[in-house]
Design an enzyme around this catalytic site. Structure first.
Site, PDB file in Angstrom:
ATOM      1  N   SER A   1      40.330  36.405  48.834  1.00 52.97           N
ATOM      2  CA  SER A   1      41.340  36.016  47.846  1.00 52.97           C
ATOM      3  C   SER A   1      42.392  35.221  48.605  1.00 52.97           C
ATOM      4  O   SER A   1      42.491  35.334  49.838  1.00 52.97           O
ATOM      5  CB  SER A   1      41.987  37.283  47.264  1.00 52.97           C
TER       6      SER A   1
ATOM      7  N   TYR B   1      46.016  45.470  48.151  1.00 56.11           N
ATOM      8  CA  TYR B   1      45.090  44.354  47.866  1.00 56.11           C
ATOM      9  C   TYR B   1      45.168  43.320  48.993  1.00 56.11           C
ATOM     10  O   TYR B   1      44.147  42.840  49.482  1.00 56.11           O
ATOM     11  CB  TYR B   1      45.438  43.738  46.510  1.00 56.11           C
TER      12      TYR B   1
HETATM   13  N1  LIG Z   1      40.239  37.125  39.174  1.00 62.42           N
HETATM   14  C1  LIG Z   1      41.129  36.855  40.105  1.00 62.42           C
HETATM   15  O1  LIG Z   1      42.289  36.510  39.824  1.00 62.42           O
HETATM   16  C2  LIG Z   1      40.733  36.933  41.560  1.00 62.42           C
HETATM   17  C3  LIG Z   1      41.521  36.259  42.517  1.00 62.42           C
HETATM   18  C4  LIG Z   1      41.149  36.313  43.844  1.00 62.42           C
HETATM   19  C5  LIG Z   1      40.010  37.006  44.241  1.00 62.42           C
HETATM   20  N2  LIG Z   1      39.259  37.656  43.298  1.00 62.42           N
HETATM   21  C6  LIG Z   1      38.079  38.406  43.768  1.00 62.42           C
HETATM   22  O2  LIG Z   1      36.927  37.878  43.141  1.00 62.42           O
HETATM   23  C7  LIG Z   1      35.897  38.870  43.157  1.00 62.42           C
HETATM   24  C8  LIG Z   1      35.229  38.919  41.797  1.00 62.42           C
HETATM   25  O3  LIG Z   1      36.157  39.415  40.846  1.00 62.42           O
HETATM   26  P1  LIG Z   1      36.289  38.800  39.381  1.00 62.42           P
HETATM   27  O4  LIG Z   1      37.651  38.273  39.275  1.00 62.42           O
HETATM   28  O5  LIG Z   1      35.136  37.963  39.067  1.00 62.42           O
HETATM   29  O6  LIG Z   1      36.319  40.172  38.522  1.00 62.42           O
HETATM   30  P2  LIG Z   1      35.298  40.804  37.490  1.00 62.42           P
HETATM   31  O7  LIG Z   1      35.856  42.155  37.203  1.00 62.42           O
HETATM   32  O8  LIG Z   1      35.052  39.893  36.363  1.00 62.42           O
HETATM   33  O9  LIG Z   1      33.968  40.969  38.370  1.00 62.42           O
HETATM   34  C9  LIG Z   1      33.888  41.913  39.405  1.00 62.42           C
HETATM   35  C10 LIG Z   1      32.494  42.528  39.405  1.00 62.42           C
HETATM   36  O10 LIG Z   1      32.430  43.485  40.483  1.00 62.42           O
HETATM   37  C11 LIG Z   1      31.794  44.651  39.990  1.00 62.42           C
HETATM   38  N3  LIG Z   1      32.202  45.825  40.747  1.00 62.42           N
HETATM   39  C12 LIG Z   1      33.418  46.437  40.778  1.00 62.42           C
HETATM   40  N4  LIG Z   1      33.364  47.535  41.549  1.00 62.42           N
HETATM   41  C13 LIG Z   1      32.092  47.611  42.025  1.00 62.42           C
HETATM   42  C14 LIG Z   1      31.403  48.528  42.849  1.00 62.42           C
HETATM   43  N5  LIG Z   1      32.020  49.613  43.353  1.00 62.42           N
HETATM   44  N6  LIG Z   1      30.116  48.295  43.150  1.00 62.42           N
HETATM   45  C15 LIG Z   1      29.478  47.225  42.630  1.00 62.42           C
HETATM   46  N7  LIG Z   1      30.053  46.327  41.810  1.00 62.42           N
HETATM   47  C16 LIG Z   1      31.342  46.533  41.518  1.00 62.42           C
HETATM   48  C17 LIG Z   1      32.226  44.749  38.516  1.00 62.42           C
HETATM   49  O11 LIG Z   1      31.351  45.582  37.780  1.00 62.42           O
HETATM   50  C18 LIG Z   1      32.185  43.295  38.105  1.00 62.42           C
HETATM   51  O12 LIG Z   1      30.918  42.926  37.615  1.00 62.42           O
HETATM   52  C19 LIG Z   1      36.583  40.192  43.562  1.00 62.42           C
HETATM   53  O13 LIG Z   1      36.284  40.455  44.925  1.00 62.42           O
HETATM   54  C20 LIG Z   1      38.068  39.880  43.393  1.00 62.42           C
HETATM   55  O14 LIG Z   1      38.873  40.657  44.239  1.00 62.42           O
HETATM   56  C21 LIG Z   1      39.588  37.618  41.979  1.00 62.42           C
END
Ligand SMILES: NC(=O)c1ccc[n+]([C@@H]2O[C@H](COP(=O)([O-])OP(=O)(O)OC[C@H]3O[C@@H](n4cnc5c(N)ncnc54)[C@H](O)[C@@H]3O)[C@@H](O)[C@H]2O)c1
Length: 292
Positions: free
Chosen positions: A144, A157
């Site tokens: 991130s 985080y």
């Molecule tokens: N959305 C944002 O603003 C943002 C910003 C920076 C980084 N990220 C990172 O991007 C990545 C993806 O997140 P996203 O935003 O697409 O969210 P999202 O919630 O849409 O997708 C995350 C996925 O991870 C899965 N997950 C959660 N815990 C889990 C576990 N213990 N085991 C297996 N799967 C698990 C969820 O079921 C989901 O399908 C994450 O690592 C998040 O930290 C997101």
């Protein structure tokens, strides 16, 4: 002449790829791009079954909670016996947290470390031996922007995502001898289901995080497209948006301004006023003035 520091984009056609957290958000969009490119994709996520109609046709699904060593072993066994190799590992699964240091509980910390940091570590530990044997591979970890610039009231985080950046940099150097590339995706906030994972003790700060995610100007599809281009170019740190580039470069090249912007953001939160993404507005203002 070919620039050795800018390798030609590599296609993932025919690659065997594993995406964690691939049923939603960024993982799902990266899966769609991989399938469109002709890769074979194994999506793993925490659900017993893939949600109906979500995954593109041809994608294989297995349940894997990234906290479970046993499920990682089972997945590795599946990959070895079905594909024999793994060309691309995307450690993307993650959860969100926001919270002030004196409000977050130790359980909040342990929960996010186990998923967001140790989940990535487990993925790398599981599949590096197979990649070493093959003498090739690409590991892509989703961190991130929070892993590079550390906004107030997000210590857990920020810490786990900085940990993901550190593990990625370490492995990039450690595994180069086996021709294994490592990239780390560092997006600012974008719209996904991530806010649904918030479950910490700092309810007030988490409400801010919900807003920052749900009202972000970027979609998961946009972030995935930029991230995918960076992956194909085998870039190490993949910044996916202007906010990220401004904040990261601001921290590196305009340290005093960055410092002031972050302190101002911390004071705003202490006064009960809304936080802005990474306290960026001062840096954005400066960048806009420089462009003129
Ligand atoms: N959305 C944002 O603003 C943002 C910003 C920076 C980084 N990220 C990172 O991007 C990545 C993806 O997140 P996203 O935003 O697409 O969210 P999202 O919630 O849409 O997708 C995350 C996925 O991870 C899965 N997950 C959660 N815990 C889990 C576990 N213990 N085991 C297996 N799967 C698990 C969820 O079921 C989901 O399908 C994450 O690592 C998040 O930290 C997101």
């Amino acid at each position: 002449m070919k620039n050795p520091f800018r390798p030609e984009p590599t296609s993932y056609a025919g690659a065997r790829a594993l995406v964690t957290g691939g049923c939603s958000g960024l993982g799902l969009e990266l899966t769609r791009l991989l399938v469109a490119d002709g890769a074979e994709v194994l999506v793993v996520d925490q659900h017993p079954e893939a949600p109906d109609g979500v995954l593109p046709e041809g994608v294989i699904y297995r349940q894997l909670d990234v906290r479970s060593d046993e499920q990682w072993d089972e997945t590795c066994h599946w990959v070895e016996s079905t594909w024999g190799v793994l060309d691309l590992l995307i450690n993307n699964a993650g959860v969100a947290a926001g919270g002030r240091i004196d409000v977050l509980s130790m359980d909040d910390w342990k929960w996010i470390i186990d998923i967001n940091l140790l989940g990535v570590v487990r993925g790398c530990r599981t599949f590096v031996p197979l990649m070493k044997e093959a003498g090739s591979g690409h590991i892509v970890n989703t961190a991130s922007l929070a892993g590079l610039v550390h906004a107030p009231s997000m210590s857990s985080y920020n810490a786990v995502k900085a940990g993901v950046v550190a593990v990625s940099e370490t492995l990039r150097h450690e595994l180069a001898a086996w021709h294994i590339d490592v990239s780390v995706i560092c997006p600012s906030f974008f719209r996904t289901n991530l806010a649904q994972s918030l479950q910490g003790k700092d309810v007030e700060m988490e409400a801010t995080a919900v807003d920052l995610i749900n009202k972000a100007p970027r979609s998961a599809e946009q972030v995935a497209r930029t991230a995918y281009a960076g992956m194909r170019a085998r870039r190490f740190i993949i910044l996916t948006d202007a906010d990220g580039r401004i904040a990261y470069r601001g921290k590196r090249y305009l340290q005093p301004v960055y410092e002031r912007a972050m302190i101002a953001s911390g004071k705003r939160i202490a006064a009960g006023r809304p936080a802005t993404p990474a306290g960026l507005e001062r840096l954005q203002h400066l960048a806009a003035r420089r462009k003129k």
